[in-house]
Design a protein around this motif. Structure first.
Motif, PDB file in Angstrom:
ATOM      1  N   UNK A 113    -106.376  46.815  51.151  1.00 39.96           N
ATOM      2  CA  UNK A 113    -106.068  47.183  49.641  1.00 39.96           C
ATOM      3  C   UNK A 113    -105.715  48.797  49.727  1.00 39.96           C
ATOM      4  N   UNK A 114    -104.746  49.137  49.006  1.00 37.58           N
ATOM      5  CA  UNK A 114    -104.387  50.475  48.622  1.00 37.58           C
ATOM      6  C   UNK A 114    -103.727  50.258  47.264  1.00 37.58           C
ATOM      7  N   UNK A 115    -104.465  50.832  46.174  1.00 36.92           N
ATOM      8  CA  UNK A 115    -104.056  50.712  44.668  1.00 36.92           C
ATOM      9  C   UNK A 115    -103.240  52.008  44.374  1.00 36.92           C
ATOM     10  N   UNK A 116    -102.613  51.983  43.036  1.00 35.40           N
ATOM     11  CA  UNK A 116    -101.786  52.898  42.500  1.00 35.40           C
ATOM     12  C   UNK A 116    -102.299  54.297  42.630  1.00 35.40           C
ATOM     13  N   UNK A 117    -103.765  54.232  42.208  1.00 32.75           N
ATOM     14  CA  UNK A 117    -104.271  55.596  41.958  1.00 32.75           C
ATOM     15  C   UNK A 117    -104.654  56.192  43.546  1.00 32.75           C
ATOM     16  N   UNK A 118    -104.883  55.285  44.519  1.00 37.91           N
ATOM     17  CA  UNK A 118    -104.903  55.895  45.697  1.00 37.91           C
ATOM     18  C   UNK A 118    -103.611  56.285  46.204  1.00 37.91           C
ATOM     19  N   UNK A 119    -102.785  55.798  46.159  1.00 37.81           N
ATOM     20  CA  UNK A 119    -101.401  56.603  46.331  1.00 37.81           C
ATOM     21  C   UNK A 119    -101.187  57.864  45.664  1.00 37.81           C
ATOM     22  N   UNK A 120    -101.487  57.764  44.479  1.00 35.29           N
ATOM     23  CA  UNK A 120    -101.270  59.190  43.588  1.00 35.29           C
ATOM     24  C   UNK A 120    -102.266  60.225  44.392  1.00 35.29           C
ATOM     25  N   UNK A 121    -103.609  59.779  44.760  1.00 38.26           N
ATOM     26  CA  UNK A 121    -104.284  60.689  45.475  1.00 38.26           C
ATOM     27  C   UNK A 121    -103.671  61.212  46.805  1.00 38.26           C
ATOM     28  N   UNK A 122    -103.233  60.185  47.674  1.00 40.43           N
ATOM     29  CA  UNK A 122    -102.679  60.636  48.927  1.00 40.43           C
ATOM     30  C   UNK A 122    -101.428  61.716  48.605  1.00 40.43           C
ATOM     31  N   UNK A 123    -100.445  61.307  47.517  1.00 39.57           N
ATOM     32  CA  UNK A 123     -99.437  62.167  47.454  1.00 39.57           C
ATOM     33  C   UNK A 123     -99.946  63.560  46.985  1.00 39.57           C
ATOM     34  N   UNK A 124    -101.162  63.576  46.049  1.00 39.93           N
ATOM     35  CA  UNK A 124    -101.729  64.849  45.677  1.00 39.93           C
ATOM     36  C   UNK A 124    -102.040  65.683  46.849  1.00 39.93           C
ATOM     37  N   UNK A 125    -102.613  65.041  47.906  1.00 40.76           N
ATOM     38  CA  UNK A 125    -103.228  65.732  49.013  1.00 40.76           C
ATOM     39  C   UNK A 125    -101.944  66.478  49.684  1.00 40.76           C
ATOM     40  N   UNK A 126    -101.151  65.740  49.926  1.00 41.23           N
ATOM     41  CA  UNK A 126     -99.681  66.083  50.600  1.00 41.23           C
ATOM     42  C   UNK A 126     -99.146  67.314  49.624  1.00 41.23           C
TER      43      UNK A 126
END
Length: 281
Positions: A113-126
């Protein structure tokens, strides 16, 4: 200890490793540097296995996964060394640090399970890592054409994503210490074969040896941390936070060496750590 903490420890270790790569790759044969670092990592991990007494027999599937992780780790290592040798850091570091996108994509395809906000957090880190890295390298030295540098950096990113996906799965169905040892053994064997086939150098020289040994220990700790996350919830987040190696190195340089950081760089740090904070919540 959760996956994010393991990822941050890995980021610290790889940050030290990669800043050394940038400087040593200009003076030492890459083949010798890679061989020494990976052999040191194998010795470190073998010692850890003896101390821990972890000698469990691995399931056949875990062995194959660990061997696959070893192949990908060789690919990642060569890509990283050649990319940092060519430089500049502001181009190489963000591209290599993009591997969490692949890691999270693989986790999603595996049904995690990887939700939309988790994706946003990943991209924010990058994005945060990219901001800090791009503004940290202000050198005006001549660098080779960027096309091949980009290729090497992307190869490294793919290699790391593959290493972590296969290695974490192996650790999940067996145990991280023996499965990582299998990965290490194959990695050194493959690098030795490559050096022999291409008749490259093994010996890096006395002056570089202490640094390469320290890099090997750091690399050993980092890889073990990320692969150990395979037995925990959300192991892909260890891969995500480990990608902050460039950012953490620059912050340490500010803290210890008193190097300057701009307001924009601090903003990049804030963005990245907000992403980590969200994943930890």
């Amino acid at each position: 200890m959760n996956t994010l903490v393991l990822g941050l420890i890995a980021a610290l270790c790889w940050g030290f490793h990669d800043i050394c790569v940038r400087f040593l790759s200009q003076k030492v044969a890459i083949s010798a540097a890679i061989f020494t670092v990976l052999l040191t990592g194998l010795i470190f991990h073998s010692g850890l296995t003896l101390i821990s007494g972890e000698f469990q027999a691995l399931p056949v599937r875990a062995i194959w996964l660990s061997l696959g992780a070893g192949v990908f780790f060789v690919i990642a290592t060569y890509g990283l060394y050649y990319a940092f040798q060519r430089g500049p850091v502001r181009l190489v570091a963000p591209l290599i640090a993009s591997y969490p996108i692949l890691s999270v994509t693989i986790a999603t395809l595996q049904g995690k399970a990887v939700g939309l906000y988790q994706w946003v957090a990943v991209i924010a880190i990058i994005i945060g890592v990219a901001i800090v890295a791009m503004l940290s390298d202000t050198s005006e030295d001549d660098t080779p054409p960027k096309g091949r540098t980009v290729l090497y950096a992307l190869v490294a990113a793919i290699g790391f994503a593959g290493t972590f996906a296969l290695g974490q799965t192996a650790a999940e169905i067996s145990h991280e210490i023996p499965s990582t040892l299998v990965t290490r053994l194959l990695t050194v064997a493959l690098v030795t074969a490559i050096i022999l086939i291409w008749k490259q150098a093994f010996w890096p020289g006395k002056s570089a040896l202490p640094w390469l040994i320290a890099m090997g220990v750091a690399d050993g700790i980092a890889l073990l941390c990320v692969l150990s996350a395979g037995r925990m919830a959300n192991p892909q987040y260890a891969s995500v936070t480990s990608s902050m190696f460039g950012l953490i190195t620059i912050v340490l340089a500010w803290l210890i060496l008193k190097e300057r950081m701009s307001a924009t760089q601090w903003g990049g740090c804030l963005i990245a750590f907000c992403g980590v904070g969200y994943l930890a919540s």
